[in-house]
Write an enzyme that holds these catalytic residues in place. Sequence first.
Site, PDB file in Angstrom:
ATOM      1  N   LYS A 187      60.895 -26.044 -48.397  1.00 23.46           N
ATOM      2  CA  LYS A 187      61.348 -27.446 -48.489  1.00 23.46           C
ATOM      3  C   LYS A 187      62.377 -27.534 -49.624  1.00 23.46           C
ATOM      4  O   LYS A 187      62.231 -28.278 -50.594  1.00 23.46           O
ATOM      5  CB  LYS A 187      60.144 -28.359 -48.749  1.00 23.46           C
ATOM      6  CG  LYS A 187      60.450 -29.858 -48.666  1.00 23.46           C
ATOM      7  CD  LYS A 187      60.916 -30.317 -47.305  1.00 23.46           C
ATOM      8  CE  LYS A 187      61.115 -31.844 -47.299  1.00 23.46           C
ATOM      9  NZ  LYS A 187      61.751 -32.298 -46.034  1.00 23.46           N
ATOM     10  N   TYR A 204      48.460 -22.561 -54.632  1.00 25.09           N
ATOM     11  CA  TYR A 204      47.187 -21.858 -54.536  1.00 25.09           C
ATOM     12  C   TYR A 204      46.946 -20.911 -55.701  1.00 25.09           C
ATOM     13  O   TYR A 204      45.920 -20.240 -55.757  1.00 25.09           O
ATOM     14  CB  TYR A 204      47.113 -21.074 -53.224  1.00 25.09           C
ATOM     15  CG  TYR A 204      46.810 -21.918 -52.005  1.00 25.09           C
ATOM     16  CD1 TYR A 204      47.198 -23.259 -51.941  1.00 25.09           C
ATOM     17  CD2 TYR A 204      46.150 -21.391 -50.919  1.00 25.09           C
ATOM     18  CE1 TYR A 204      46.940 -24.020 -50.824  1.00 25.09           C
ATOM     19  CE2 TYR A 204      45.876 -22.152 -49.789  1.00 25.09           C
ATOM     20  CZ  TYR A 204      46.279 -23.459 -49.742  1.00 25.09           C
ATOM     21  OH  TYR A 204      46.018 -24.217 -48.635  1.00 25.09           O
ATOM     22  N   ASP A 218      49.575 -21.557 -45.025  1.00 22.18           N
ATOM     23  CA  ASP A 218      48.218 -21.950 -44.657  1.00 22.18           C
ATOM     24  C   ASP A 218      48.257 -23.019 -43.573  1.00 22.18           C
ATOM     25  O   ASP A 218      47.538 -22.949 -42.571  1.00 22.18           O
ATOM     26  CB  ASP A 218      47.484 -22.467 -45.901  1.00 22.18           C
ATOM     27  CG  ASP A 218      45.988 -22.601 -45.684  1.00 22.18           C
ATOM     28  OD1 ASP A 218      45.485 -22.175 -44.630  1.00 22.18           O
ATOM     29  OD2 ASP A 218      45.303 -23.140 -46.573  1.00 22.18           O
ATOM     30  N   ASP A 227      59.089 -29.289 -42.630  1.00 21.84           N
ATOM     31  CA  ASP A 227      58.786 -30.401 -41.727  1.00 21.84           C
ATOM     32  C   ASP A 227      59.463 -30.197 -40.375  1.00 21.84           C
ATOM     33  O   ASP A 227      58.856 -30.396 -39.320  1.00 21.84           O
ATOM     34  CB  ASP A 227      59.188 -31.742 -42.355  1.00 21.84           C
ATOM     35  CG  ASP A 227      60.561 -31.732 -42.993  1.00 21.84           C
ATOM     36  OD1 ASP A 227      61.135 -30.642 -43.217  1.00 21.84           O
ATOM     37  OD2 ASP A 227      61.072 -32.831 -43.299  1.00 21.84           O
TER      38      ASP A 227
END
Length: 356
Positions: free
Chosen positions: A187, A124, A245, A221
């Site tokens: 991640k 972002y 987000d 995940d």
Amino acid sequence: MAHRVTLIPGDGTGPELVEAARRVIDASGASIEWEVQEAGADVMEKYGTPLPDSVLDSIRRNRVALKGPITTPIGTGFRSVNVALRHELNLYACVRPCKLYPGVRSRYDQVDLVIVRENTEDLYAGVEFEAGSPEAQTIRSWAPAKIQEDAAISIKPISRTGSERIIRYAFEYALANNRRKVTAVAKANIMKYTDGLFFHVGREVAKEYEGRVEYEERLVDNMCMQLVLKPEAYDVLVMPNLYGDILSDVAAGLVGGLGMAPGANIGDGVALFEPTHGSAPKYAGLNKVNPTAIILSGVMMLRHLGEREAADRIEQAVARVIAEGRSVTYDLKADPNDPTAVGTSEMADAIIAAMA
């Protein structure tokens, strides 16, 4: 002495939501002096920009703002005003509580967690290059076997500075709000340098809080699955921008949807409060949308200002109205087509009456 607060109605359903929240806050007993500022798609023609300098100047001067949702065009048009505000004011911490109130339709019995999202870095940050641009071609030359020739490219910066700042904020938030655990989410098994750095910094910061706040890590995940399976096992979740987000919307779904999801964007000495949901322009002017998220954002604002008694009065009134289930908007009814559902303004009226 009255607290001077910048009030930004926004666009779409923003103005009617902001008006509902303003009336509730004014009825709470808190002393607020509102300074109204215009921003969003509706003021483009008037100012030539969706974010006039006067808005930023007002927030910098008052240090606190309550903002309605503002439309962000998809794929074209001006860049997100929401993102621009966070960058211009260095609002590095996005705080999104997700709490289940009795009476809200949900598959769960108990959810009370907080998403703490880093607000200034990651994808972002807006470091993007169009397919075929000289910049994209230069970046492709660094790894031609991994990047297609016609690829558009976004760069994902994750810094030690940004990571430490947001993770430390999450721990301090946990201490200040009697929370027991911080879970870092990334991640790092795939993005070993960027997300790996986030986890590395998390472990360093966590050592300073040993014995006071628990610390753990989850891959993003797996975290999505964990939230669906057992949200009650989590407390404060801290993560980079994009994951924050996405997961804040997942968490909002656990507690009844975005209409129940307040939010705050916090920097050093500046705070902007706003609902998590968007502007829903198709409902603009219909007096239909749920005002709870922006009212609860106002509750967060009042606590930030030290007006805890007023904040508690509003939250208790919101909980009472929702639990009773009579004067609530269509999305809070057992049947969304229930003809007894009330509008935005009428639900605000009911909350005000419940404070009396």
